[in-house]
Design an enzyme around this catalytic site. Structure first.
Site, PDB file in Angstrom:
ATOM      1  N   HIS A   1      43.719  44.892  45.673  1.00 30.92           N
ATOM      2  CA  HIS A   1      43.723  43.756  46.608  1.00 30.92           C
ATOM      3  C   HIS A   1      44.092  42.457  45.883  1.00 30.92           C
ATOM      4  CE1 HIS A   1      42.233  45.864  50.058  1.00 30.92           C
ATOM      5  NE2 HIS A   1      41.047  46.132  49.537  1.00 30.92           N
TER       6      HIS A   1
ATOM      7  N   HIS B   1      40.176  49.597  43.006  1.00 27.76           N
ATOM      8  CA  HIS B   1      40.410  49.301  44.423  1.00 27.76           C
ATOM      9  C   HIS B   1      40.527  47.793  44.651  1.00 27.76           C
ATOM     10  CE1 HIS B   1      39.775  50.219  48.813  1.00 27.76           C
ATOM     11  NE2 HIS B   1      39.391  48.958  48.800  1.00 27.76           N
ATOM     12  N   GLU B   2      39.538  47.055  44.161  1.00 24.99           N
ATOM     13  CA  GLU B   2      39.539  45.610  44.371  1.00 24.99           C
ATOM     14  C   GLU B   2      40.654  44.921  43.569  1.00 24.99           C
ATOM     15  OE1 GLU B   2      37.982  44.490  46.779  1.00 24.99           O
ATOM     16  OE2 GLU B   2      36.675  46.214  47.105  1.00 24.99           O
TER      17      GLU B   2
ATOM     18  N   HIS C   1      47.769  42.260  45.002  1.00 27.61           N
ATOM     19  CA  HIS C   1      48.488  42.062  46.265  1.00 27.61           C
ATOM     20  C   HIS C   1      48.459  40.577  46.644  1.00 27.61           C
ATOM     21  CE1 HIS C   1      48.906  43.413  50.784  1.00 27.61           C
ATOM     22  NE2 HIS C   1      49.906  42.639  50.382  1.00 27.61           N
TER      23      HIS C   1
END
Length: 630
Positions: A414, A410-411, A417
């Site tokens: 980020h 998940h991190e 991105h």
């Protein structure tokens, strides 16, 4: 127009998070350097930080002296925005450095004092420059357009300037803006009351477990019992003590939230908006229809959620099933996943997103980028903090569980991105909104899930993997839609001049539980006070819905990448990478449209409901293979 406190606000949320530490986390000195942040990537030491802080204050004085010069021509405007960008860049670096070090040990009050220095400086600067927007808007838009055509140096600032003019009707004259700025510190009081009541002053009691052990309840301890205790009555006792503690002060919580909603409505009216929702969404040019579409489709798509909980009830062999039963695993599963091995799995899982994505994913695991393990005083949970011109910094509290594996993915979503955005955009246009942020993180999780399911032949692991994915949708989509529904209903009551009491708030929440969960849960009456436990309601209004929209958009984009012709799937991947590269250079709804998802349309939201339905169906098959349900 970027706010100077953008990153600081996010960091303070991390810094003030509740500390829930394991019995004996390792000391930082015992952990290999490759698993810790390399803070010298930002500043060599605090002396270098202090030099930038002093430089920042001097630059702020220079910026304040530009009052009255903006209309002097394009060169004057370029000077103002160039200085503004440099200010933002240094302020990001100063606040992030202090915030990250604080996150490593929240017990360090000297670092906390440094964070407060930055916050105080930004607050003073905000008041001293309240003239900027009114002065800017005094220049006719036709003149600004002409300057854009004649001066390419203004191009990086165009989106921010256009956005300011878009909001022109809601910007007040200089005196009024200054007056509102004086009330800004007071506007946080309702939230501060909530925070003090929920942290400093809260007093949980103790319960006696079925084993005879007496335990002191806290948010963390209750969560531990919900997730690990195989005894229904123990879970119930922990729930009653936790929610019952909030219920003891329910009238104060209600008064605090009433103050939040009335504050929001007052500021919305001051800026000539028709509702608090409109005022909040307008900042990012998000149509109200997007929010209402989310609520409508979320309410209509609860069948898979209810079916999942009915399956869990059957698998757990419970006569009574409630929310406090929704976290305990239906089977015992204690497989451990070592960090170094998982790094390879996470990287391999996103191979279909292209070579550039995979290259960045591998780089994100570089030593110094991730602070991996729990240590005393470290902020709990996980986050990825972007820093333009350096690299993102990821905080983890990795503990070898499957949950940590998906948190890492998940991190990393980020982080990659941020890497794409910072590489492709100027500083002014790199920072993306939360509305699109969770698309990248949940997309990474979706790829990891399918990769692990494809590789796993263990029915127990497959069941746990599917359960984890379903729980993510339940928590990140359905729960957040329900919270968004709650906020919308309560704010409407305030805007209509209706009284807000604890009984009113309990009633709204009670009906939402029935609407979303139906008869799949017993819905104990003490669940009605759950609203008092949700800090987001009192910290940032109309915030949580963005988790749900991001999750829905991610599901819709993932569907495009995996259905249809090879050509269409390839295009879907390319459009997704373009979305990541776009950073904050456009309005989030428009960014998603370009990627192929229109969030005002039902199908943008129903994609995640279809995904939930598919996962629950696969989950049921695995339950039957293990003879856990008929």
């Amino acid at each position: 127009m970027q706010s100077f406190s953008r990153n600081l606000t996010l960091l303070l949320l991390f810094v003030f998070s509740t500390q829930i530490l394991n019995a004996s986390p390792r000391e930082r000195s015992e952990i290999d350097e490759k698993y810790k942040w390399k803070m010298t990537d930002i500043y060599s030491d605090w002396s270098a930080w202090e030099k930038d802080l002093a430089k920042l204050e001097k630059m702020m004085d220079e910026y304040a002296k530009l009052k009255g010069t903006l209309a002097g021509g394009p060169n004057s405007l370029i000077k103002a925005f160039t200085l503004r960008e440099e200010l933002n860049l240094i302020s990001d670096r100063v606040s992030t450095y202090a915030g990250l070090i604080r996150a490593l040990d929240n017990r360090d009050n000297e670092v906390y004092a440094k964070l407060q220095q930055v916050q105080i400086l930004f607050s003073k600067f905000g008041t001293a420059t309240s003239w900027f927007a009114p002065e800017m808007l005094a220049i006719p838009w036709e003149t600004i357009e002409k300057w854009f055509d004649e001066n390419t140096e203004l191009a990086p600032f165009r989106f921010g300037i256009e956005n300011l003019y878009r909001l022109q009707a809601h910007v007040l004259d200089e005196n009024s803006e200054r007056l509102l700025s004086y009330f800004s510190p007071l506007s946080g009081n309702p939230g501060n009351v909530y925070n003090q009541l929920s942290t400093a002053d809260i007093e949980f009691g103790s319960i006696t477990l079925s084993t005879g052990e007496e335990v002191k309840i806290s948010e963390g301890e209750a969560s531990r019992i919900f997730n690990t205790s195989r005894n229904h009555e123990d879970r119930k006792a922990a729930f009653l003590e936790r929610n019952g503690t909030y219920n003891k002060n329910i009238n104060t919580y209600a008064a605090s939230y009433d103050g939040v909603c009335k504050r929001d409505w007052a500021f919305a009216q001051a800026r000539k908006y028709n509702s608090t929702l409109e005022a909040t969404l307008e900042r990012d040019n998000i149509p109200v229809e997007v929010y209402l579409n989310l609520l409508k489709q979320g309410r209509a798509g609860t069948e898979p959620l209810q079916r999942y909980h009915k399956l869990r009830k059957a698998a757990l062999k419970l006569e009574e099933y409630d929310g406090y039963d929704s976290s305990v695993p239906v089977i015992e599963f204690d497989k451990e996943y070592a960090y170094d091995a998982v790094a390879s799995i996470v990287t391999k899982s996103v191979k279909s997103l292209g070579k550039d994505y995979s290259k960045k994913q591998k780089l994100a695991f570089s030593p110094g980028w991730v602070d991996v393990y729990e240590t005393p005083g470290k902020t709990t949970g996980a986050f990825s903090a972007g820093l333009y011109g350096v690299h993102p910094f990821m905080l983890m509290n990795y503990n070898n569980t499957l949950g940590s594996v998906f948190t890492l993915a998940h991190e990393m979503g980020h982080t990659v991105h941020t890497m794409f955005a910072n590489e492709s955009q100027s500083f002014s246009n790199a920072g993306y909104t939360l509305f699109v942020a969770e698309v990248a993180s949940t997309m990474a999780e979706a790829h990891l899930l399918e990769y692990m399911l494809d590789k796993s032949k263990d029915p127990n692991e497959r069941l746990v993997l599917l359960g984890h994915a379903i729980d993510n949708i339940a928590g990140t989509f359905y729960t957040q839609v329900m919270f968004a529904d709650y906020e919308y209903q309560v704010h409407k009551l305030v805007e209509d001049g209706k009284p807000i009491t604890a009984d009113v708030l309990n009633g709204v929440y009670h009906q939402l539980l029935l609407d979303y969960y139906g008869d799949s849960m017993a819905n104990h009456e003490m669940y009605d006070v759950t609203w008092a436990r949700i800090p987001h309601f009192s910290s940032v209004s109309y915030y949580v819905y963005q988790y749900a929209t991001s999750y829905a958009a991610s599901a819709a984009l993932y569907k495009k990448m995996n259905e249809g012709s090879r050509r269409s799937k390839k295009k879907a991947v390319a459009d997704y990478i373009d979305l990541l590269k776009s950073g904050g250079s456009d309005y989030p709804v428009e960014q998603l449209k370009k990627a192929g998802v229109d969030m005002s349309k039902p199908e943008a939201v129903t994609a995640v409901i279809e995904q939930m339905d598919d996962l629950v169906t696969r989950y049921e098959k695995e339950l039957k293979k293990l003879d856990l349900v008929d």
